[in-house]
Design a protein around this motif. Structure first.
Motif, PDB file in Angstrom:
ATOM      1  N   ALA A  91     -51.837  22.128  30.674  1.00 25.66           N
ATOM      2  CA  ALA A  91     -50.852  21.460  31.525  1.00 25.66           C
ATOM      3  C   ALA A  91     -50.403  22.370  32.663  1.00 25.66           C
ATOM      4  CB  ALA A  91     -49.655  21.017  30.691  1.00 25.66           C
ATOM      5  N   ILE A 108     -45.909  17.696  24.875  1.00 27.03           N
ATOM      6  CA  ILE A 108     -46.819  17.174  25.911  1.00 27.03           C
ATOM      7  C   ILE A 108     -47.730  16.116  25.306  1.00 27.03           C
ATOM      8  CG2 ILE A 108     -48.638  17.756  27.544  1.00 27.03           C
ATOM      9  CD1 ILE A 108     -47.426  20.601  27.662  1.00 27.03           C
ATOM     10  N   LEU A 152     -42.379  18.164  31.001  1.00 26.17           N
ATOM     11  CA  LEU A 152     -43.060  18.259  29.709  1.00 26.17           C
ATOM     12  C   LEU A 152     -43.326  19.708  29.333  1.00 26.17           C
ATOM     13  CD1 LEU A 152     -45.595  15.310  30.023  1.00 26.17           C
ATOM     14  CD2 LEU A 152     -43.557  15.443  28.574  1.00 26.17           C
TER      15      LEU A 152
END
Lengths: 134, 134
Positions: free
Chosen positions: B84, A122, A108
Motif C-alpha cells: 500500500a 487494509i 488505511l
DNA sequence: ATAACCCTTCCAGTAACTGTAAGGTCAAGA
DNA sequence: TCTTGACCTTACAGTTACTGGAAGGGTTAT
C-alpha cells in the motif's frame, strides 16, 4: 542527419520517431540512397514540438490537432486555447481522482500497525464490511 | 448465480470477470450443465475485493499480491502495508507530474488572448525558443 | 413457438510505444 | 583490404487492462 541524431536532438527515441511516421503523425522522412532516413533541422524542430507537447500530456490525437494548427498560419489562437483548456480540465479531473485514492489509502495505511500480526485494516477495507476468511 | 448477476453485485462487468479468469487472477468458476459459469456469494465477495482494489488504483499485478496475502491467514500485516505504501508513493509521483503539467499549461493559457489572431503563445512555447513558421 | 435476453468462445482493437530478431550500411583502425 | 562495432532497416510480438463484436447456444415468459 540520421535518425539517431534527430532522436537525441529532439529528446525522443528513434523508435518513437519511426512509430510517429508509421501512424502518420509526421510525414515520411526523406531517404538517402542507402535507405537511411535523413532529417533536416526543420524536421528536428517539429519533433521537438511533438516531444514537448507529449511531455505536457497531450495525447497523440491532440498532438495531431495542435500540429495542424501549428502548420496553419491562419489558425485562430482561440482554437489552440480551447484544446489546451480541455486538456487542463482532463488533467484536473485525473488529479482529483488520484488525490481521492491517495487520501483513502493513507487513511488505511495509518490504521495499519504493519507488524507480523495477520490482522490488517487494509485488507479488511478491501474485503468490505463483512470480511470473509475463507 | 450467473455471471451477469455476479457482475452487477461486484460492480465490474461480466467481460472483466471472464478476463480475470483468463489471466488467472481468479480461479475458474464452477460451471452448470449448460456451460454457464456459476458464482457463489463468496465468489462475489472476492470480486468486490478486486473491484475495490482496482478502483484504488492497484494494478492487476498488485491485486495478485494482495489476493495472495488476503487468502493467507498467516500473512503479515506489514507486507500489505508495504504494498500500500509503495502504491501511495506511485500515486504521489503521478500527482506531482500532473500538477506540473497543469501549472505549465495554465500559465500558457493565461498568456493566450484566445482570439482570431494567429499569434499564439501556446504554440510558441511548444515550438521552443526559435519558432519556425514553415 | 417465438421473442427477448442471457450465456459461451474467440478474435480484434485500444494507447503509445518498447523489445527483439534478422539483416544491411558506414566509418575507422590494423 | 578486412574487420569490427555502431548505426540503420523492416517486421512482428509484447505491454496494460480491458472493451467490442461476431457467431452461436441456453433460458424464460408469453
Amino acid at each position: 542527419m540520421n535518425i539517431g541524431t534527430a532522436a537525441s536532438k529532439s529528446g525522443m527515441s528513434a523508435k518513437t520517431i519511426r512509430y510517429y511516421e508509421d501512424i502518420g503523425l509526421i510525414a515520411p522522412a526523406n531517404r538517402r540512397e542507402s535507405g537511411y532516413r535523413d532529417y533536416s533541422e526543420d524536421d528536428v524542430h517539429l519533433l521537438q514540438f511533438l516531444h514537448r507537447a507529449r511531455s505536457l500530456g497531450f495525447s497523440v490525437k491532440q498532438c495531431r490537432e495542435l500540429l495542424s494548427l501549428y502548420k496553419d498560419r491562419n489558425r485562430a489562437s482561440g482554437d489552440v486555447k480551447a484544446i489546451a483548456l480541455g486538456h487542463v480540465h482532463e488533467i484536473s479531473e485525473k488529479i482529483k481522482e488520484l488525490q481521492a485514492m491517495k487520501d483513502t489509502l493513507e487513511t488505511l495505511v495509518d490504521k495499519c500497525h504493519g507488524d507480523e500480526r495477520p490482522n490488517c485494516p487494509i485488507l479488511k477495507d478491501l474485503a468490505g464490511s463483512e470480511p470473509n476468511n475463507k
